[in-house]
Design an enzyme around this catalytic site. Sequence first.
Site, PDB file in Angstrom:
ATOM      1  N   GLU A   1       0.810  -1.222   0.000  1.00 47.18           N
ATOM      2  CA  GLU A   1       0.000   0.000   0.000  1.00 47.18           C
ATOM      3  C   GLU A   1       0.846   1.276   0.000  1.00 47.18           C
ATOM      4  OE1 GLU A   1      -3.009   0.293  -0.591  1.00 47.18           O
ATOM      5  OE2 GLU A   1      -4.144  -1.420   0.144  1.00 47.18           O
TER       6      GLU A   1
ATOM      7  N   GLU B   1      -4.345 -10.375  -0.450  1.00 41.81           N
ATOM      8  CA  GLU B   1      -5.233 -10.327   0.708  1.00 41.81           C
ATOM      9  C   GLU B   1      -6.633 -10.616   0.194  1.00 41.81           C
ATOM     10  OE1 GLU B   1      -4.788  -6.589   2.861  1.00 41.81           O
ATOM     11  OE2 GLU B   1      -2.617  -6.682   2.584  1.00 41.81           O
TER      12      GLU B   1
END
Length: 977
Positions: free
Chosen positions: A411, A488
């Site tokens: 991220e 994820e």
Amino acid sequence: MCWSLDGTWRFHFSPTTSAAPADAAEVDLDDSGWEPIQVPSHFVLTDDSRWGRPIYTNVKFPIPLDPPHVPDANLTGDYRLEFELPGAETTTEGIRPGEPWQGWRDFQRVLLRFDGVESIGLVHLNGKRVGVVRGSRLRTELDVTDLLRPGRNLLHVRVHQWSAMTYVEDQDQWWLPGIFRSVCLIGRPAGGIDDFWLDAGYDHRTGRGRIVPEITAADDAWPITLRIDDLHFEQTFASADELLPLDLGEVVAWDCDTPRLYTATLASNGETIEAKIGFRTVRVVGRELLVNGRPLRMRGVNRHEFDPDKGRIVSEERLRADLMMMKQHGMNTVRTSHYPPHPRFLDSCDELGLFVVLENDLETHGFELAGWVGNPTDDPTWTDHLVDRMRRTVERDKNHPSVIIWSLGNESGTGANLAAMSAWTHRRDPGRPVHYEGDHAGRYTDILSRMYPPLEGLEDLSDGLGSALTDIPGQAARQTDRPIMLCEFVHAMGNGPGGVAGYEHLFDTLPGVIGGLVWEWRDHGLRTTINGQPDFGYGGDFGEVFHDATFVIDGLTTPDGHPSPAMAEVAAQFTPIRLEMDQEVVFIRNLRHSADTSDLVFTVVVDGPDGEVGREEMDVPVIESGDEIAVVLPSVAPSAHERWLSVVASLGDDSAWAPAGHVVARAQVIIEPTHGPAATPRPRPAHLDGWQVGPVTLDPVTGRPSSWAGVPVSESDTTLWRAPTSNDSLRTFGSYELADVVATRGLGVDAPSSAERWRDAGLDRLVSRLVELRHDGDRITVRRRQAPAQGTWGVEVIEQWTELEGQAALGIDIVPFGRFDCTWPRVGWHLLLPGGYSEASWVGTGPGEAYPDSDAGVWLGSFSADIDDLCFGYIVPQETGHRPNLRRLAISGAGLPTLQVSSSGPHHPGFTLARHDAHELDAASHCSELGTSRGVHLYLDAAQHGLGSRSCGPDVRPEFQLWAKAVRIDLQLGVMR
Ligand code: IPT
């Protein structure tokens, strides 16, 4: 040679940088007023609030976005350690830490090693500046050869909570400053081996192993000999020029199923090093990720390092226990989210057989909230530092066979620095693919990776279609030439995730999709005191003004390592032994990476409402990896009772990660009863004597049960309310692009949460009105309307009580009226029993809880448990304990009559027995807020809403949603005398 400096240091805490003592590094400073501290530790966790407190934020930064500057209010810890090194004139007997380091002066160089310091460490030795430790979860080695001296030495490290490093370490976790991994002195001998890489590959076509050796050593180290005794291999290299690829002949390859390690010895003039090596080759070929020539099917989990008392310090035992539990639950891959783990973690992965996606310590997520302006990953002033982070990640762990993928970080948007990090990694290690989820356009990484897409989004990715997930110009075309993984997926927050099955099905069937990693392994609750009681804290519990509350409680285990019910679900979905059966045949597919099934025993078990009726071991030939066979099942004798036919695959012998008998896979089918020639006539309802129906007494005014077998009961009501789960309550953040994707796919994630809608509709506060209470001699009918304040909608409830063969037969019809524009959390019947009830045994679904989209880890059978164990202690109290498909339930307690509930179908209700009701669970945000139990709450539900994964990802799939509908519950309430 490593000499540990872990142990008790002296510590001085300052709440701001300017308050820190200017002379803290001075050798002669009188630090007798300083306090002891353990190294490793996080100073904010050592003594509650005295030295600052932990802070939890997810995306947002806890400091102003003003890189590289940080606020003056910057917790600062000064650490001092005095240690003695033996000299000619000193005697060092008994001087700490540990044994005196007798031979230190024989080394040519001495390095001071830090394995983890958050967020920055300024190091002085004997009053002289040594260097700076940067990269909280990275290793730093500083040369201290010229600064050490015989006798007393004084090491000083100043640690700041915030630094420029904070801007690149914005992972979703606690901010926990301190020296939290080991510190040691490393002696480097003359003629030693400075670094080595035994890059061991495996040729699956020939079965031969190959090593590309790389040895960094000074001239006086050579010749260097490499020996691998198990392969009868020995070769001496006169100089680095002779280091050419080596053919080791036939070897056993390393992978997750057969983690065969060989011991290699490297001996130079100055030292001998032992290393474990594993032969394996990783390649991206088209849309496959091949390990030793076989496509990897990733069944993974994201793991943070976390301990509820010690923060990111995880004991050896805990770490092993984690890995064993992962293996036992069918997992074959771990992503070290989001930084390099403690080095010994990888030793255990090598040994037990887990593939590792090794992630660099990098996240700049908070810049997303500022439109990525100033993002360090695209700012040239950060390039060298970020490439250096990646370099240190790779260099520390390159020898581990378990590491099959390097990940640049998490991220951090996208930018030139990520591309530079990837280029460096590709050059340095062409043998491992590079991953980074944020490279949406596939410009510099090898695997296309995504988080939390809905099933449709995953299908689009596989198809290479343009969609909200793949909308970067030119990107769609690139989707079809590389493997796709979900770094994820399914968010294990609170009760959930639901819907794992849908993903597993697509992983098995969609071209190019290799699998995914559950988010995440463990809840990060910190042990603390809440309302004077021991509890686990999350964001906001430590006086933070700015935090992200419960979002850090999103693991498959509790903070202290107890598996949540979701673990059983994930295991059932992940199992590589796929069983599909009907009454006659079971299809067994072996989807293990390489292992056959010779370690497994297959058993057929036949159960019925009265317990097990048969069991036999099956004769199943050994199935090679990738193969499938069909085995005919023994026929089950016809019976007037239903039968449950199960096939169970379990370990025949102890393995490295589980004992013999450990169940690897299980499947079950229901065999309906054959109708006997003369079906027994339905008993006629008995004449009712007043308001007594079998063992149940009804209140003549309200029509509600007031006692059962003489035991007072109360609060009987139909209910639509469950304590919202985390997935019911949260909506994925508005700023999160996948939320938009999901919204455009019509799954409604950007709408209010389910819990918000349910509360708006008043489902938590229905009031009732008795419409009719009628006694017909052999039947009592109770009609009620239940609706919320201001509601023009609600349910009409008709309860019919009759007595059949001494039992109270209760039929409940629940019929909605008016317009419901939301789903229902549940629809069922509630009754409060005395708190003395403590045990339950039941025939139905068990052993764990189950919901419509999470029921693969349970089966039909006979079970018993303490009532206290029937509900899971989710750290944030919420719905728990529902077990569908109840046939029979007995509730017992010392000195109390045993109450019996049975259901003869056709729709078997689910049951819950709990010490707190849905409203009490709903009102509490910590277990310690639950208050004293008022008794045992029995819920018998016609249906429950699914779980979904909406706290971060898609909502409950339409087929698992509970929409307003008429339902009927049929029960018999009895007593066992
Ligand atoms: C994703 C993060 O990578 C992970 O660290 C964690 O925060 C997880 O979500 C949710 O718990 S990022 C999110 C914006 C999808």
